[in-house]
Design a protein around this motif. Structure first.
Motif, short mmCIF file in Angstrom:
data_model
loop_
_atom_site.label_atom_id
_atom_site.label_comp_id
_atom_site.label_asym_id
_atom_site.label_seq_id
_atom_site.Cartn_x
_atom_site.Cartn_y
_atom_site.Cartn_z
N PRO A 85 67.13 3.10 19.58
CA PRO A 85 67.41 4.52 19.35
C PRO A 85 67.86 5.25 20.60
CG PRO A 85 65.05 4.09 19.28
CD PRO A 85 65.73 2.76 19.29
N ASN A 86 67.45 4.77 21.79
CA ASN A 86 67.87 5.41 23.03
C ASN A 86 69.06 4.72 23.69
OD1 ASN A 86 65.66 7.51 23.44
ND2 ASN A 86 64.42 5.66 23.21
N GLY A 87 69.30 3.46 23.31
CA GLY A 87 70.45 2.74 23.85
C GLY A 87 70.34 2.40 25.32
N LYS A 88 69.12 2.34 25.85
CA LYS A 88 68.95 1.99 27.26
C LYS A 88 67.55 1.45 27.49
CE LYS A 88 68.06 6.88 28.36
NZ LYS A 88 68.52 8.03 29.16
N ILE A 89 67.42 0.67 28.56
CA ILE A 89 66.13 0.11 28.94
C ILE A 89 65.89 0.35 30.43
CG2 ILE A 89 66.35 -1.69 27.18
CD1 ILE A 89 66.71 -3.68 29.58
N ASN A 100 48.50 -13.58 45.88
CA ASN A 100 48.85 -12.42 46.70
C ASN A 100 50.27 -12.50 47.22
OD1 ASN A 100 46.22 -11.15 46.58
ND2 ASN A 100 45.49 -12.80 47.92
N ASP A 101 51.12 -13.24 46.51
CA ASP A 101 52.51 -13.40 46.95
C ASP A 101 53.45 -12.97 45.84
OD1 ASP A 101 55.03 -14.17 47.82
OD2 ASP A 101 54.36 -16.10 48.62
N GLN A 102 53.82 -11.70 45.86
CA GLN A 102 54.81 -11.16 44.93
C GLN A 102 55.79 -10.30 45.74
OE1 GLN A 102 51.42 -10.11 44.30
NE2 GLN A 102 50.94 -11.94 43.10
N LYS A 103 57.05 -10.36 45.36
CA LYS A 103 58.06 -9.58 46.08
C LYS A 103 59.03 -8.96 45.07
CE LYS A 103 61.75 -9.85 49.53
NZ LYS A 103 62.51 -10.75 50.45
N VAL A 104 59.13 -7.64 45.10
CA VAL A 104 60.08 -6.96 44.23
C VAL A 104 61.49 -7.17 44.76
CG1 VAL A 104 60.87 -4.72 43.37
CG2 VAL A 104 58.43 -5.22 43.46
N VAL A 105 62.34 -7.74 43.94
CA VAL A 105 63.74 -7.96 44.29
C VAL A 105 64.59 -6.77 43.82
CG1 VAL A 105 65.75 -9.46 43.91
CG2 VAL A 105 63.47 -10.46 44.20
N ILE A 106 64.32 -6.31 42.61
CA ILE A 106 65.02 -5.15 42.05
C ILE A 106 63.97 -4.13 41.61
CG2 ILE A 106 66.70 -4.33 40.35
CD1 ILE A 106 67.83 -6.49 42.17
N PRO A 107 63.88 -2.97 42.27
CA PRO A 107 62.97 -1.93 41.78
C PRO A 107 63.47 -1.39 40.44
CG PRO A 107 64.32 -1.10 43.58
CD PRO A 107 64.62 -2.57 43.47
N TRP A 108 62.72 -0.49 39.82
CA TRP A 108 63.08 -0.01 38.50
C TRP A 108 64.50 0.52 38.45
CZ3 TRP A 108 60.61 -1.21 34.27
CH2 TRP A 108 59.24 -1.49 34.32
N ARG A 109 65.25 0.03 37.48
CA ARG A 109 66.63 0.47 37.24
C ARG A 109 66.79 0.71 35.75
NH1 ARG A 109 66.62 0.95 42.02
NH2 ARG A 109 67.79 -0.24 43.58
N VAL A 110 67.62 1.67 35.40
CA VAL A 110 67.96 1.91 33.99
C VAL A 110 69.28 1.21 33.69
CG1 VAL A 110 68.64 3.64 32.28
CG2 VAL A 110 66.74 4.11 33.84
N ILE A 111 69.29 0.44 32.60
CA ILE A 111 70.52 -0.19 32.12
C ILE A 111 70.89 0.48 30.80
CG2 ILE A 111 71.64 -2.31 31.37
CD1 ILE A 111 69.73 -3.87 33.11
N ASP A 112 72.06 1.11 30.78
CA ASP A 112 72.51 1.81 29.57
C ASP A 112 73.93 1.45 29.16
OD1 ASP A 112 73.89 3.04 31.60
OD2 ASP A 112 73.07 5.04 31.23
N GLY A 113 74.49 0.42 29.80
CA GLY A 113 75.84 0.00 29.45
C GLY A 113 76.39 -0.96 30.48
N PRO A 114 77.66 -1.32 30.37
CA PRO A 114 78.27 -2.33 31.26
C PRO A 114 78.18 -1.99 32.74
CG PRO A 114 79.68 -1.91 29.37
CD PRO A 114 78.60 -0.88 29.31
N GLU A 115 78.41 -0.75 33.10
CA GLU A 115 78.43 -0.38 34.52
C GLU A 115 77.07 -0.57 35.18
OE1 GLU A 115 79.43 3.49 37.35
OE2 GLU A 115 80.37 3.33 35.36
#
Length: 280
Positions: A85-89, A100-115
């Motif tokens: 219904p929102n067309g994005k995640i 105790n070994d975790q590494k964020v590669v990509i912080p939170w991002r919104v994906i709503d289309g090809p770009e």
């Protein structure tokens, strides 16, 4: 539940259901985290938790990284976005090994289309590949849970997507972490990697897919997509992400805590193997 399903079938089912499929709809209950939060503005808050332990060879790590990047820009994934219904995640991507070994590669991002999908895929491919010791699925789950509170977005579903090639052998028991996440209304799906010949000199176990089904995944409609052939790696990742974005409500969807069933696999098998071999 192990799933072998075509991407086309997932998208058709999602379209028929209008994309309005959530953990809330599957259970008829409103998760505690949703009761005091604003209305959802994304369809899914998705945490991609990716195994980089030494049992993964460099080729597997490269294929895994490429698989996620290619899946996010695929036409099937972009079509799945439109079923909601929102067309994005919202998505974040981190790598894990020991407790105790975790590494964020990509912080939170919104994906709503090809770009935006292209931008996230480029970020994934740009990060250097690393490896680390031990395998703590419980550590990955415990690290993932607070990430949902760190973004300003609210999703209709919260999902942790875990890929890995072996059982938990470090940190707390995986079932305790799994049940804590499910209690918060979080769904955990799994991608057990079984593409190499079994080696009893390592931490490999038979039926890793059963282990993931019985000990790792949880929440309404949770599923496992096993990878048993190296050339199916990227296809499996794409299928899993499409299913998570399309959010198909399953007729058997229900929360089953570890105490409510008898696992086919010992959920402490990884810890036992480690103790037997190294005594610590």
């Amino acid at each position: 539940m192990r799933w072998c399903v075509s991407i086309g079938a997932v998208l058709v089912a999602g379209a028929m259901l209008g994309g309005d499929v959530t953990s809330v709809a599957a259970t008829g209950l409103k998760p505690q985290w949703a009761q005091s939060k604003p209305e959802p503005v994304v369809d899914v808050e998705l945490v991609l938790a990716v195994d980089v332990s030494y049992s993964m060879d460099m080729d597997e790590l490269a294929i895994q990284r490429e698989g996620y990047a290619q899946a996010i820009v695929s036409k099937e994934f972009l079509a799945a976005l439109k079923t909601g219904p929102n067309g994005k995640i919202a998505v974040t991507y981190f790598e894990w090994a020991a407790a105790n070994d975790q590494k964020v590669v990509i912080p939170w991002r919104v994906i709503d289309g090809p770009e935006s999908a292209d931008a996230v895929a480029a970020e994934i491919m740009k990060a250097p590949i690393r490896r680390a010791s031990r395998t703590s699925i419980s550590g990955a789950i415990n690290y993932a849970m607070p990430l949902f509170e760190e973004n300003a977005l609210r999703g209709m579903r919260r999902v942790i997507d875990i890929s890995g090639d072996g059982p938990n052998n470090n940190g707390g028991p995986v079932t305790i972490a799994r049940d804590a996440a499910v209690e918060k209304g979080i769904i955990i799906n799994g991608l057990p990697i079984m593409a190499k010949e079994l080696s009893y000199s390592t931490m490999d176990i038979e039926n890793l897919d059963w282990y993931y089904e019985d000990c790792v995944i949880g929440g309404p409609g949770s599923f496992v997509v096993p990878i048993k052939e190296r050339d199916k790696f990227k296809e499996a990742i794409r299928t899993k992400l499409v299913m998570e974005v399309a959010g198909i409500a399953l007729p058997y969807a229900k929360i089953i805590p570890a105490a409510a069933r008898e696992p086919r696999v010992n959920c402490m098998v990884g810890e036992k193997i480690w103790q037997d071999r190294w005594g610590r």
